[in-house]
Design an enzyme around this catalytic site. Sequence first.
Site, PDB file in Angstrom:
ATOM      1  N   LEU A   1       0.822  -1.208   0.000  1.00 48.60           N
ATOM      2  CA  LEU A   1       0.000   0.000   0.000  1.00 48.60           C
ATOM      3  C   LEU A   1       0.855   1.258   0.000  1.00 48.60           C
ATOM      4  CD1 LEU A   1      -2.708  -1.023   2.643  1.00 48.60           C
ATOM      5  CD2 LEU A   1      -2.983  -0.944   0.171  1.00 48.60           C
ATOM      6  N   GLY A   2       2.035   1.192   0.606  1.00 45.31           N
ATOM      7  CA  GLY A   2       2.893   2.360   0.669  1.00 45.31           C
ATOM      8  C   GLY A   2       4.112   2.074   1.529  1.00 45.31           C
TER       9      GLY A   2
ATOM     10  N   GLY B   1       7.550   4.205   3.786  1.00 43.90           N
ATOM     11  CA  GLY B   1       8.104   5.444   4.290  1.00 43.90           C
ATOM     12  C   GLY B   1       9.332   5.158   5.119  1.00 43.90           C
ATOM     13  N   GLY B   2       9.779   6.180   5.854  1.00 51.02           N
ATOM     14  CA  GLY B   2      11.001   6.038   6.631  1.00 51.02           C
ATOM     15  C   GLY B   2      10.904   5.046   7.762  1.00 51.02           C
ATOM     16  N   PHE B   3       9.680   4.690   8.167  1.00 49.92           N
ATOM     17  CA  PHE B   3       9.526   3.813   9.323  1.00 49.92           C
ATOM     18  C   PHE B   3       8.925   2.458   8.962  1.00 49.92           C
ATOM     19  CE2 PHE B   3       9.817   8.012  11.094  1.00 49.92           C
ATOM     20  CZ  PHE B   3      10.666   7.826  12.163  1.00 49.92           C
ATOM     21  N   GLY B   4       8.803   2.152   7.685  1.00 52.81           N
ATOM     22  CA  GLY B   4       8.329   0.819   7.343  1.00 52.81           C
ATOM     23  C   GLY B   4       7.525   0.780   6.060  1.00 52.81           C
TER      24      GLY B   4
ATOM     25  N   VAL C   1       3.892  -0.818   4.297  1.00 55.81           N
ATOM     26  CA  VAL C   1       2.543  -1.203   4.695  1.00 55.81           C
ATOM     27  C   VAL C   1       1.923  -2.054   3.594  1.00 55.81           C
ATOM     28  CG1 VAL C   1       0.289  -0.406   5.475  1.00 55.81           C
ATOM     29  CG2 VAL C   1       2.323   0.945   5.984  1.00 55.81           C
TER      30      VAL C   1
ATOM     31  N   LYS D   1       1.907  -3.190   8.886  1.00 57.78           N
ATOM     32  CA  LYS D   1       3.098  -2.352   8.745  1.00 57.78           C
ATOM     33  C   LYS D   1       4.302  -3.074   9.318  1.00 57.78           C
ATOM     34  CE  LYS D   1       4.848   2.297   9.433  1.00 57.78           C
ATOM     35  NZ  LYS D   1       4.538   3.674   9.827  1.00 57.78           N
TER      36      LYS D   1
ATOM     37  N   ASP E   1       3.521  12.413  14.972  1.00 55.91           N
ATOM     38  CA  ASP E   1       3.741  12.363  13.520  1.00 55.91           C
ATOM     39  C   ASP E   1       2.448  12.669  12.765  1.00 55.91           C
ATOM     40  OD1 ASP E   1       5.491  12.182  11.407  1.00 55.91           O
ATOM     41  OD2 ASP E   1       5.272  10.030  11.159  1.00 55.91           O
TER      42      ASP E   1
END
Length: 667
Positions: free
Chosen positions: A346-347, A349-352, A354, A369, A465
Amino acid sequence: MSLKVVTVVFLLATIVVASDDTSFTYNGFQSSYLYLDGSAEFTTNGMLKLTNHTKQQKGHAFFPSPIVFKNTTSGSVFSFSTTFVFAIRSEFPNLSGHGIVFVVSPTKGVPHSLPSQYLGLFDDTNNGNNSNHIFGVELDTILNTEFGDINDNHVGVDVNELKSVKSAAAGYYSDEGFKNLSLISGYPMQVWVEYDGLKKQIDVTLAPINVGKPEGPLLSLSKDLSPILNSSMYVGFSSSTGSILSSHYVLGWSFKVNGKAQQLAISELPMLPRLGGKEESKVLIVGLPLILLSLILMVALAVVHVIKRKKFTELLEDWEQDYGPHRFKYKDLSLATKGFREKELLGSGGFGRVYKGVMPISKIEVAVKKVSRESRQGMREFVAEIVSIGCLRHRNLVPLLGYCRRKGELLLVYDYMPNGSLDKYLYNKPRVTLNWSQRFKITKGVASGLFYLHEEWEQVVVHRDIKASNVLLDAELNGRLGDFGLSRLYEHGTDPHTTHVVGTLGYLAPEHTRTGKATTSSDVFAFGAFMLEVVCGRRPIEKGGESGSEILVDWVYNCWKKGEILESMDPNLGANYRPDEVELVLKLALLCSHSEPLARPSMRQVVQYLEKDVPLPDLCMLSLSSNGLTFGLHEDFQDCPMSYPSSMNRPISHTSSIVESLLSGGR
């Protein structure tokens, strides 16, 4: 290329032809008459086989007589309807050699067409020519970027070219929602193509052979076919193979002009060959080979079992027994996400990253995630907080269902939100633009959820966040604040502990970057940046040409200072908005962006302002001074881990912030 015409008595086909009305039905093609060319042929049990296991071939099958498609008086195309059952069999389970097209063509066959990606319809010289006069519905099993295909398993409407006017992923709508179908599964499926000559509308529907026609079409579009089709046209099928060997079958076909095509008699359709081919008989003459084979199989099964157990090995310590209901098995999450494959992503980013998943037993849709986490906080304390956050229940929060630990990974399981994250509706020329009432509703919803975190739950939850990409939209486009991977808890009336700075550049409060303390006030600062995102349709920090990075809050502040604050709103909102509400949100965003934490409102006050229960204070009463500071990195700031928006994947230049003390300091 030899042409084959099969002429036999009509036994299973019923055909009626008139000047403006044609109908026929083939419940199988035993003793039938169609125009065939290329690799197309009839099988002995009555199937139309468009291609065989030959590479780079094409096959065509057309009803032999031209069909009158137009009203001679008005020149408009009559309504028509067709349904057929098809199947695609490939030498590999997950690969195929292109697809099948139902086609309306000015000629029988398409003699100068090419196989492979051209599907036997066009070649590299005429693809896209208006002189083709061809309408088709493709069942495409290969992703061809040159034709703008959406994926390698889709249905598309083609007009004079292979770049579809409209397409959709293969599947159908049922009472339980949308169900995916694999066109190369090898199993028979039924297609309905309907054109309404009055409404000028095309509907295409797909379903498994054992499912009746779904109430809603897979795709629907308005398109007048009168300029496309000639008065007389031929109808049929085209298919092709490429480098992968595959066979394309049509089991039955019904067609009618000015009416609904007759239903096919599914029970009378010919049977496809058994998947996997004929079963070979392996007879062991003596007992010893049988014993050896059994031993080999037992050893192989044992090895597979060990490998499988190792694959799904996860960490489970004694203290986690208390968190049983919140602990998910890695095996279940792997099955739900189909092994965390890229198609389910799904997407990231810097933290994982998903992934979308469907739990194997409950069939609940989830978002999983995968967090690669190197935290100064102990895992035990972190999991305790995750489980506590899992108890949060609010209509504007994405429910955190639980977690899973495996090796160096932590997996967080959330409720799935079908409309994705808010940022995709704001940036990069969104395909769907949210109107003002939707944006205002989302803003108030997120504010309500954040107020619940700060004051209404048994502990204080600092999110840390808040941004558009972490606000997800449910089926009714309600805004839900999600991604609690950075959240921190502390008791009401106490101070949060000092931590290292985490968050996203553009949303960080000045005091957060200096002290490392994330507080409810720093959440309010981030919420101010979020409100500006929603109203302005811009990121908090964007590249601004020679001047370096442009700060959104500075720009909005200057618009307010000049008495033109509405000039900062998103131009995509158009004229249908309430100026008083837009001005309210923009001014409230500036108030939340004050450099002094005590000057910012609480989330309780923010909700009251948005609900118009309390009037917003006059910004001029805040005693603003022109004490602008340079936008730069604070001492020790470079050691702080943070995630960046996609537009910020580059060094941040030192740009002067012209905003007054309302916005002074780092963000």
